[in-house]
Design a protein around this motif. Sequence first.
Motif, PDB file in Angstrom:
ATOM      1  N   LEU A 170     -83.526   5.008 -26.802  1.00 10.53           N
ATOM      2  CA  LEU A 170     -84.795   4.345 -26.474  1.00 10.53           C
ATOM      3  C   LEU A 170     -84.580   3.425 -25.286  1.00 10.53           C
ATOM      4  O   LEU A 170     -83.738   2.522 -25.328  1.00 10.53           O
ATOM      5  CB  LEU A 170     -85.308   3.559 -27.688  1.00 10.53           C
ATOM      6  CG  LEU A 170     -85.580   4.393 -28.939  1.00 10.53           C
ATOM      7  CD1 LEU A 170     -86.094   3.511 -30.069  1.00 10.53           C
ATOM      8  CD2 LEU A 170     -86.566   5.524 -28.662  1.00 10.53           C
ATOM      9  N   GLY A 215     -80.431  -0.432 -27.147  1.00 12.78           N
ATOM     10  CA  GLY A 215     -79.473  -1.213 -26.378  1.00 12.78           C
ATOM     11  C   GLY A 215     -79.576  -2.688 -26.693  1.00 12.78           C
ATOM     12  O   GLY A 215     -80.371  -3.135 -27.525  1.00 12.78           O
ATOM     13  N   PRO A 266     -90.752  -3.591 -20.255  1.00 12.30           N
ATOM     14  CA  PRO A 266     -89.665  -4.129 -21.082  1.00 12.30           C
ATOM     15  C   PRO A 266     -90.221  -4.859 -22.298  1.00 12.30           C
ATOM     16  O   PRO A 266     -91.178  -5.617 -22.170  1.00 12.30           O
ATOM     17  CB  PRO A 266     -88.958  -5.122 -20.136  1.00 12.30           C
ATOM     18  CG  PRO A 266     -90.005  -5.514 -19.156  1.00 12.30           C
ATOM     19  CD  PRO A 266     -90.941  -4.351 -19.008  1.00 12.30           C
ATOM     20  N   HIS A 267     -89.678  -4.594 -23.483  1.00 10.23           N
ATOM     21  CA  HIS A 267     -90.039  -5.408 -24.658  1.00 10.23           C
ATOM     22  C   HIS A 267     -88.819  -5.571 -25.537  1.00 10.23           C
ATOM     23  O   HIS A 267     -87.862  -6.219 -25.107  1.00 10.23           O
ATOM     24  CB  HIS A 267     -91.301  -4.906 -25.372  1.00 10.23           C
ATOM     25  CG  HIS A 267     -91.359  -3.452 -25.680  1.00 10.23           C
ATOM     26  ND1 HIS A 267     -90.854  -2.919 -26.821  1.00 10.23           N
ATOM     27  CD2 HIS A 267     -91.892  -2.407 -24.970  1.00 10.23           C
ATOM     28  CE1 HIS A 267     -91.071  -1.606 -26.831  1.00 10.23           C
ATOM     29  NE2 HIS A 267     -91.692  -1.264 -25.710  1.00 10.23           N
ATOM     30  N   GLU A 316     -85.947  -4.138 -28.747  1.00  7.53           N
ATOM     31  CA  GLU A 316     -85.346  -3.038 -29.493  1.00  7.53           C
ATOM     32  C   GLU A 316     -86.059  -2.834 -30.839  1.00  7.53           C
ATOM     33  O   GLU A 316     -86.203  -1.709 -31.299  1.00  7.53           O
ATOM     34  CB  GLU A 316     -83.834  -3.227 -29.693  1.00  7.53           C
ATOM     35  CG  GLU A 316     -83.300  -4.602 -29.966  1.00  7.53           C
ATOM     36  CD  GLU A 316     -83.175  -5.478 -28.718  1.00  7.53           C
ATOM     37  OE1 GLU A 316     -84.215  -5.806 -28.132  1.00  7.53           O
ATOM     38  OE2 GLU A 316     -82.059  -5.879 -28.385  1.00  7.53           O
ATOM     39  N   ILE A 345     -91.089   3.726 -24.839  1.00  9.65           N
ATOM     40  CA  ILE A 345     -92.242   3.329 -25.662  1.00  9.65           C
ATOM     41  C   ILE A 345     -93.027   2.382 -24.757  1.00  9.65           C
ATOM     42  O   ILE A 345     -92.835   1.161 -24.827  1.00  9.65           O
ATOM     43  CB  ILE A 345     -91.773   2.604 -26.946  1.00  9.65           C
ATOM     44  CG1 ILE A 345     -90.641   3.358 -27.662  1.00  9.65           C
ATOM     45  CG2 ILE A 345     -92.963   2.336 -27.871  1.00  9.65           C
ATOM     46  CD1 ILE A 345     -90.994   4.693 -28.251  1.00  9.65           C
TER      47      ILE A 345
END
Length: 171
Positions: free
Chosen positions: A79, A105, A127-128, A130, A123
């Motif tokens: 992901l 990660g 950037p958000h 994990e 997804i």
Amino acid sequence: MLRFSHRVERDKRVTAHVALTSRAFGCRGMYYSGDADPGLHRTVREVNERWGGEFLIQHVPEPLQLVREWKRKGKVIHLTMYGLPLPQVIDEIRRDGLPKLVVVGGEKVPAEFFQLADWNVSITCQPHSEVGALAVFLHELLEGREFGLEFKGARLRVVPQARGKRVEETR
Ligand code: SAM
């Protein structure tokens, strides 16, 4: 699933949430690399004792080696915000019958993961987190079946309520 590069101090809560989310959504266990962290193992053990199931947790010193070994018998999904959007690849992933290793990660993920992964999946391309990425991915993969999962040997069970909290002892 595999959580890459755990740092005991900085990632304590996030990695615990990755473990709890993957457990709640039906993963069999979590490998993690980076710092070995007895606190994580304790958290998982306590949750299993209370809420059931046999979710496994294992520290792996060589995550790339784990991924290479996994690829002998199964498929790897990494992901990352740089991958192909989930809606483009989810049908292909669902159709594939082999065991899956989902990788999330932490700090910078080495380029080799991107090469070894059978699918690099985003997804959204923003950037958000994990935890957020994992929950959305597993929900789509399972098509909502996580809502019906049973956890064997649970000592406690939530009785869903419109308001308030109700928890029963099962034995
Ligand atoms: N730049 C990173 C990346 O490659 O996605 C974001 C780092 S984020 C703090 C840590 C992890 O969260 C990433 O390695 C990835 O597994 C996951 N993640 C964050 N945003 C994501 C996204 N939009 N799609 C998929 N995974 C994501």
